[in-house]
Design an enzyme around this catalytic site. Structure first.
Site, mmCIF file in Angstrom:
data_model
loop_
_atom_site.group_PDB
_atom_site.id
_atom_site.type_symbol
_atom_site.label_atom_id
_atom_site.label_comp_id
_atom_site.label_asym_id
_atom_site.label_seq_id
_atom_site.Cartn_x
_atom_site.Cartn_y
_atom_site.Cartn_z
ATOM 1 N N GLY A 163 0.836 -1.193 0.000
ATOM 2 C CA GLY A 163 0.000 0.000 0.000
ATOM 3 C C GLY A 163 0.872 1.243 0.000
ATOM 4 O O GLY A 163 2.052 1.185 0.365
ATOM 5 N N HIS A 221 -3.900 1.064 7.767
ATOM 6 C CA HIS A 221 -2.555 1.667 7.769
ATOM 7 C C HIS A 221 -2.525 2.905 6.859
ATOM 8 O O HIS A 221 -2.013 3.963 7.250
ATOM 9 C CB HIS A 221 -1.548 0.600 7.299
ATOM 10 N N GLU A 222 -3.082 2.774 5.660
ATOM 11 C CA GLU A 222 -3.028 3.883 4.693
ATOM 12 C C GLU A 222 -3.936 5.029 5.117
ATOM 13 O O GLU A 222 -3.593 6.200 4.934
ATOM 14 C CB GLU A 222 -3.390 3.393 3.282
ATOM 15 N N HIS A 239 -2.175 7.170 7.494
ATOM 16 C CA HIS A 239 -1.238 8.103 6.851
ATOM 17 C C HIS A 239 -1.927 9.421 6.511
ATOM 18 O O HIS A 239 -1.316 10.487 6.608
ATOM 19 C CB HIS A 239 -0.701 7.497 5.545
ATOM 20 N N GLN A 262 3.123 9.961 1.299
ATOM 21 C CA GLN A 262 4.413 9.263 1.188
ATOM 22 C C GLN A 262 5.176 9.631 -0.081
ATOM 23 O O GLN A 262 6.360 9.326 -0.202
ATOM 24 C CB GLN A 262 4.204 7.741 1.248
ATOM 25 N N CYS A 287 6.207 -0.490 6.703
ATOM 26 C CA CYS A 287 5.804 0.734 6.007
ATOM 27 C C CYS A 287 6.950 1.146 5.091
ATOM 28 O O CYS A 287 8.112 1.109 5.508
ATOM 29 C CB CYS A 287 5.531 1.831 7.037
ATOM 30 N N LEU A 288 6.622 1.541 3.867
ATOM 31 C CA LEU A 288 7.680 1.923 2.919
ATOM 32 C C LEU A 288 8.438 3.170 3.388
ATOM 33 O O LEU A 288 9.533 3.425 2.915
ATOM 34 C CB LEU A 288 7.083 2.164 1.529
HETATM 35 ZN ZN ZN Z 1 2.996 3.276 5.583
#
Ligand code: ZN
Length: 184
Positions: free
Chosen positions: A46, A130-131, A134, A51, A88-89
């Site tokens: 995701g 999670h997204e 963000h 991000q 998480c990226l």
């Molecule tokens: Zn993340």
């Protein structure tokens, strides 16, 4: 297609609350495409607009070989929880157990401005939660037990990617995407 640099923890855009999308135009569809391309390249399950430096309520996912995206989401969470590790990226290689709701019903819009509803459990439910976090400037380390959070912060401080910034706050570059008439 356009792969964008992924903002890492320490970048202020990751803790900024994002603005809702107002105009469902070509620029928005380019943003969804850039998010998708960047997520697949990473690869990740995701990716949320902040991000890649765009403070708008948009995210994409790639779960169980299915791509999706959602704009201006609102979530309905199950009371039943799931356990499991999360990453998480924006925190390369960091993985910690984070409790999440087992099931989610997410309502929002697709990139053409059509109302959609997405139901997910397990990994898809985790990704959507999670997204969505963000978009509110909430990061997965905020969801850890206090003990794990301490361990995570130690790991971050010792990581190469964090120290490449010398602990300095990176400058926010001008986003290639307009803010759809908003200044925030
Ligand atoms: Zn993340």
């Amino acid at each position: 297609m356009s792969i964008q640099p992924i903002r890492l923890f320490g970048d202020p855009v990751l803790v900024t609350k994002t603005a809702p999308v107002i105009d469902f135009d070509k620029e928005l569809r380019t943003l969804v495409q850039d998010l998708t391309d960047t997520m697949i390249d990473a690869p990740g399950a995701g990716l949320a607009a902040p991000q890649i430096g765009v403070p708008l309520r948009v995210f994409v996912w790639d779960v169980d070989e299915t791509l999706g995206h959602l704009i201006n989401p609102s979530l309905d969470l199950s009371e039943e929880l799931q356990e499991g590790e999360e990453g998480c990226l924006s925190f390369p290689e960091l993985r910690y157990p984070a409790p999440r709701a087992m099931r989610v019903v997410a309502k929002g819009w697709n990139m053409y401005g059509e109302p959609i509803s997405v139901e997910g459990s397990e990994l898809l439910a985790r990704a959507i939660q999670h997204e969505t976090d963000h978009l509110d400037g909430i990061l997965f380390i905020d969801r850890l037990s206090s003990e794990d959070r301490k361990l995570a912060m130690k790991e971050i401080r010792e990581s190469e990617w964090f120290n490449e910034n010398n602990g300095a706050i990176p400058t926010i570059k001008e986003s290639p995407h307009s803010l759809f008439g908003r200044n925030t």
